[in-house]
Design an enzyme around this catalytic site. Structure first.
Site, PDB file in Angstrom:
ATOM      1  N   ARG A   1       6.854  -0.328  -5.375  1.00  0.00           N
ATOM      2  CA  ARG A   1       8.152  -0.041  -4.747  1.00  0.00           C
ATOM      3  C   ARG A   1       9.210  -1.071  -5.157  1.00  0.00           C
ATOM      4  O   ARG A   1      10.390  -0.746  -5.276  1.00  0.00           O
ATOM      5  CB  ARG A   1       8.024  -0.005  -3.214  1.00  0.00           C
ATOM      6  CG  ARG A   1       7.242   1.189  -2.675  1.00  0.00           C
ATOM      7  CD  ARG A   1       7.715   2.538  -3.156  1.00  0.00           C
ATOM      8  NE  ARG A   1       6.916   3.631  -2.633  1.00  0.00           N
ATOM      9  CZ  ARG A   1       5.756   4.052  -3.152  1.00  0.00           C
ATOM     10  NH1 ARG A   1       5.238   3.481  -4.211  1.00  0.00           N
ATOM     11  NH2 ARG A   1       5.120   5.079  -2.614  1.00  0.00           N
TER      12      ARG A   1
ATOM     13  N   SER B   1      18.876 -17.348 -12.273  1.00  0.00           N
ATOM     14  CA  SER B   1      17.663 -18.023 -12.757  1.00  0.00           C
ATOM     15  C   SER B   1      16.437 -17.518 -12.000  1.00  0.00           C
ATOM     16  O   SER B   1      16.492 -17.303 -10.785  1.00  0.00           O
ATOM     17  CB  SER B   1      17.781 -19.535 -12.564  1.00  0.00           C
ATOM     18  OG  SER B   1      16.579 -20.160 -12.997  1.00  0.00           O
TER      19      SER B   1
ATOM     20  N   GLU C   1      10.254  -0.063  -8.580  1.00  0.00           N
ATOM     21  CA  GLU C   1      11.102   1.134  -8.494  1.00  0.00           C
ATOM     22  C   GLU C   1      12.516   0.781  -8.043  1.00  0.00           C
ATOM     23  O   GLU C   1      13.503   1.289  -8.575  1.00  0.00           O
ATOM     24  CB  GLU C   1      10.489   2.151  -7.517  1.00  0.00           C
ATOM     25  CG  GLU C   1      11.285   3.447  -7.444  1.00  0.00           C
ATOM     26  CD  GLU C   1      10.633   4.480  -6.536  1.00  0.00           C
ATOM     27  OE1 GLU C   1       9.560   4.995  -6.895  1.00  0.00           O
ATOM     28  OE2 GLU C   1      11.189   4.762  -5.447  1.00  0.00           O
TER      29      GLU C   1
END
Lengths: 149, 149, 149, 149, 149, 149, 149, 149, 149, 149
Positions: B91, B117, B94
C-alpha cells in the site's frame, strides 16, 4: 465522434499553462477549494475531477473544453515507470526499501493483522524550517483496515 | 575464523526471541533509548547498531554474542523483493505510484530543484484515533537538498 | 534460541501430514470451525492462526509445537512466482487479463471511484453440478471502498 | 484498402460516446440482449461481436461503420500491463496472490487433477447491500476440465 | 513427520536409476502400460501417478517408498526457466514464435473463436525415416474449446 | 526514395482485405500453391515470398505494389510479446512448459544428443472429428540435427 | 578432491577477520604494497591475487590456506544485483544515469569515436576537506580506446 | 495553448544545431559561463537552465523560443535504458559493477555510515596525456552525507 | 540410490583439480584427443562425454567415479546469467549487439534465407601475434541451413 | 532548424534503396573501399562514416543529403531487443551461451587475466564450400587487453 483527450495529454497542457501564466499548484488548489496534493495529483491524471472543478481549473488556466472533459474522466492510476528513477521521486521509494519492513512490523504490533488503506487516505506535504537546512515533511494518513473475513 | 552471522539470520533470531518473550518493538526501543522506527529497522538489518546498543538488545532478548556482533555490522540496505507485494507493504508503494509525481511537483514548487534526503531523514508512525476507524499516520521528514554543483 | 520455523516449511509439513492421514482440507476447517478457503490459505502460510487454532490443527495432524508456533506467525503474504504459471492457478490470472478492465468499468459505474477491498474480503468456492460437466464456482466478496481524502 | 480500425481505437470511441451520451454499460448490454460483463469486455476489445450486435451498439452510440467492423474482429486477448497496477484492478490480482494456491488445493480436493476453464466460463458482478458498507461480489463460474490424455 | 520428497528430487532419482540400470523411458512406460510422453512427463514431475503406477516404477528402478509417495503428489506444473534456453527445448519455443500467430488464425478460421485445450490434450513423438536425415515428428492433439459464456 | 512498407503494416492490410473479401487463408494458399501454415505465416510477416507469390496474393486481395514489395522482404522473425498471453496462443506455450522437458528426454533417447531443427521444419494443422468434441491436431515435423563438431 | 572455496565465501571470511582484528583496508593494502581500491576489490572477489599477495593477506588476517587459494582464483566479475540498490552504491549508478550521456558526448568531442577502457583502468577515492562538509572524491582513470578496425 | 516542447525534442535540436554550426560543447559552456559537464547534461535534458542561460544558448545555436522554454523546464531525470548498453556508456556501468562494493567499503571506512551525495555533486572530465595512449579521467566529487536520524 | 552429481558440481571439481595439478585445458584435450574448445566446454558441462573420455579425464585429474558418471550425462545447455556480465564474456555479447544485424544481412545476401547452424558447428580460438599487442582470434564455423519446408 | 534524421530512419532508406537498385552490400563496401562487415554495420547505424564515405554511398544509392548527414552522426550502439530472437541472429547468441565460459577459460589460460577488445576489433564473414553443405565462417579478431591498473 472523437476520442476523449488522454489524461496525460491534458496534464501536459495543464503543466504548460501553469508555467506560462506563472501560477502555483497552490493557487489552483485554492481556486477550487481542494487539498493541495489531491489537486496536483488530480491534474496530473490520478483522480477524476467533478465537472465544476474541471471547468474552474480550465477557466483559470485558459484551457478549452476538451481538457475539462478529460479531467473528469475516471483514471487508470499509476506512475510512468521512467519516473520511478527520477532522483526526487526515487528517494521516497528508497526510504520504503529501507523502512517498509519496519513499518509493517509496527503496524502489526499496534493495530494487528491488516493494512493502512491507500484509498481512504490522504497525503500532505509541508516545509519545516530548520537552522541546519529546511526539511520536507510528508505525511501519509490512511485508515487502518484489519483482515476481516 | 568463522564468517559473521548475516544480518538476516540475526534478524530472524531477534524476531523469534521477541515473540517468545512477549516483548514489543517499543519495549526494545525504550531499552536502548532510540527512536521506534529506527530501532525496528536496525534490528531487521537496515542500520548498524553501536556495540552498546547491540549488547543491550541481546541481553534483553537472551541472544548470544554472535548476534550482537552481526547487529553492529555495516548493512547492505534494501528490501527483499518478495516483500514488496505483501499487502501491508504494497500500500505504501501504491501510494507513491499515485502521489509520487505530485510530491515531485510540489517539492520543486516550494523548494526549487532538489530532493528530500533519504539519509538525513527520519520516519515516524503513530495511531490517530478516529470515530470512523483509527488511522495509521506515517511521517517522512528529510532535509531538503538542492542540486548544487 | 532457534529461529521460528518458516511458514513455508510449516506448510510442507501440513501438506504431508494431511496426505498421509487421508484428511481433507474441509475436515481441518471443520475441526477449527473456520471457513474452508480461509483455513486452507492460513495453513499454506497466508494468514496467522490463533494459538488455539494452531494447536487444534497440529493435534489433528500429529504435528509438533514448532509447527504450531509457525502457524501463529504474522505472514509476509504473496504467491511463489513459479506457481503463477501452474495451469490450475494460471486460469484465474488469465480470466483477470480478459475481464479485469471490464470489472473496473462496472465497479466505477455501479459504485463510483473506488475499489473492492482485498482485506475486508472473503472468497468461497463450490461445485455446481451441470449436465454438460460440473462447474467450479468461485466468489470474491469484498467491501467497496471509495476514494476518500 | 485501409487497415481495420484497431480494437483499442474502437474501444476509445465507445468509451467517449458512452460518456458523452450518458449511457451506462448496462443500457448497452440491454440493447443487444447480452450479459453485462461480456458486453463490457467485448466493447473493450476482448470478444468479437456478431455484425448485428456491433451494428446495434454503433447505432445506439452514434458511431460509424469502421467501429462496427472493428468490433466484429477476432481479438488478441489480454490486458495492457500498465493497467495491472491500477488499484481497482490490482486488488483482484492481489486476492489471487493470497488465495490462488488455496483455490488450487481445493479444486484438486473436490474435482481431482484439472482446472477451472477460463473459456467455457462466465463472470458476474453485483452489489450486495451491507449495513457496514455495500459489497462488490464477483463470481467466476467455469467448467471443470480434468487432465485427460 | 517429515515433508514429502519434492517431485524434482524424485525426478533426479528416477533419472539416476534409469541411467544406471540402462532402462529406456519406453521400457518404463511399457511396464505401467501408459503412453510414452505422459509417463516421461509424469516421472519428471508434471503429472500425478496412481499409487499402483508409482509402486511399479519404483520396483522396476529399485527406488524406495519415499519416491513412490512423491510421484503420487499433485504437481505444481511448469518448466524450470533455465531449461527454456536449452537448444533442444528452445527450438520448440522458436517454432511457436514463428508459427504461433498463424496457428491462431487457422484455428479461428476452421473452428471459430476458441482454443485448443492443453488439458484434454495429448502429445506424441515419433521418428520418421527420411533419406535426407530422419525427422522428429511431434503431434499436439487437443480438444477444441469454443468461448462459451 | 521511400522506406519499404513494414511487414506488420503489410500484414494488417492483408488481414483487412481477406476479411472484407470473405476469403479464407486456405483459398489464398491454394491460389499460390503453397502449404497452408506456411502461407499464413508468410502473410503475417514470418517468411519472405517470391515476387510471383506476392503478386498473386496482391492481385487476389486487391492490394497494391507496396504491399507486394513488402511481402518479398527478408523478415526479422518472432512473435509480438503481447500475443504470447492471448489464450489461443498461450495454450501452445503452456503445453511446452509441461511437456518440453519430456520431449527433450525422448529426443535424446531416440536420436542421441541433438535437436529437432526449427529451420528444416514444417507445421501442419488439421481438424479431427471426435464425438466428444472435435480436436485440433498440430504436427511439428523437423529434421533431427545431431551435435557434430 | 574438494572444490575451491568460492570467492564470495573467501570474501566473507576476509571481512570477518578484518573486523575482528580491527584492521583497515588501507592497512591490508599497505601490507601487500598494492593500491587501496584494487586491494579492496580483489579481496571482495573482483581480481585474482598472486600467491604471494594472497599468502601475505591470510597471514595478516589469520586465515588458512583455503582462503589463500581462493583469492588467487580467476574471478567471474560483477556485482550482486541486490547490492545495486544499497544507497551508498546506488548514488554512483544514479550519477551515471544523469551524467552518462553527457560523458559520452564529451569523450567523443575530445577523443573521437571510442571508449574509456574499464580494463586498462584504475579508480581512486579520497576525502577532500570542505568547510560545508567533507567530500568523497572518486576518480575513474582509463585509457582511451578508439574504434579501430 | 500548446504543450511545452519535451526536453528530449529540445535536445535533438540542440544536437543538430551544434553539429551543423560546428560548435563544441565547450564553446557553449563558455558562452554561458557554466561548467562543461553540467552544461552538456543540461542541454541533454538533465538540468533546468535559467531563462538567461537558455536564451544565450538558443541565440548562439540559432534556435527559437520554444526550445528555450523547454530548456528551463524542471526535468524528470534519468537515462534512456537503450543507452545503457552503448559501449562508451556501458564501460562506466561495468566499472561500477567491479568496483562499486569496494567503494562502499572504503567510504564506510573513511567516513562512517553514509553516502556520497549525487545532488551536492559535480563531475569533471579531462584528458591526461600518456605515452602509452592518452587517458580519460572522470572525477566524481560529492559531499559526504552521514545517516542521521 | 543417489542422484547423479550435477554437471556444475563436476565442473567445479574439474576446475579445482586442474588448478592444483597445474594442468592446462590443452593438456586435457590432448589426453583425450578432442578439440580444445569442445573439451573445455564439455568439462564445464555443455557436452556429454563418452565414458572413455570421462574416465581418461578423471584418471588424469585424480577425480573419482561420480565425476566421470556426471560428465557422461546429457546436459541442459546454457550459461549462468550472472556470467553474461563478466567483462571477458560480455565483450562477445557486445560484439554481437553491434555486428549481429550486419551478419544477418550478409548471411542472407550470400546464402539466402536461413541460418548458421549452432549444432553442426565448431569454434576455435587462437592467439595471433601482433606488434601492437597480440590478438584473440575466435572462429565460429557452422553449416548453413536454409529455411526449407 | 530540423533534427538530424535518426540513424534507424537512414538505415531503412539505405535498405530500401539497396533492394530497389539491386545492389549488394559487397558492392557498396567496394565503392567506398571499406571492409564488408564494417560497411554493413555502419549503414545499419553502428559506426559513423566520414562525410566522404557517406556522400559516396548516397550518390550510389540515390539518397539525399539528409541521409548522408545522418550516416556521419556518432551512434548510440546496440541491437534492437526484438532482433535478438530472430533465428539467424539468435544462433550466435546461443553459441555464446554454450561456448562463452569455455572461451573465457581459454583466454585466461593463453593470455592471462584480461579480455578480447570489442573496440580494437574486427569481424569477418565468409563462405566455406563443403560437400555436406556450405558453411558460414565468422571470425572475431580483437586485441587482447590485460587487466592493468
Amino acid at each position: 465522434m472523437t476520442p476523449i483527450m488522454s489524461k496525460s495529454a491534458a496534464a501536459e497542457l495543464v503543466v504548460a499553462a501553469r508555467m506560462r501564466k506563472g501560477l502555483t499548484w497552490a493557487a489552483i488548489a485554492d481556486e477550487i477549494g481542494a487539498p493541495l496534493v489531491w489537486t496536483t495529483a488530480a491534474l496530473l491524471g490520478q483522480h477524476p475531477m467533478t465537472p465544476e472543478q474541471a471547468d474552474a481549473v480550465c477557466r483559470l488556466l485558459g484551457l478549452d473544453e476538451a481538457v475539462a472533459e478529460s479531467l473528469t474522466l475516471q483514471p487508470a492510476r499509476g506512475i510512468n515507470p521512467a519516473l520511478k528513477s527520477d532522483p526526487t521521486v526515487y528517494r521516497f521509494f528508497e526510504a520504503l526499501s529501507v523502512y517498509g519492513p519496519a513499518l509493517k512490523e509496527l503496524i502489526h504490533e499496534e493495530f494487528g493483522d491488516g493494512i493502512m488503506s491507500a484509498i481512504n487516505f490522504k497525503v500532505d506535504i509541508s516545509r519545516r524550517p530548520d537552522p541546519e537546512g529546511d526539511r520536507v515533511v510528508v505525511t501519509f494518513d490512511g485508515k487502518f483496515l484489519d483482515y476481516k473475513w
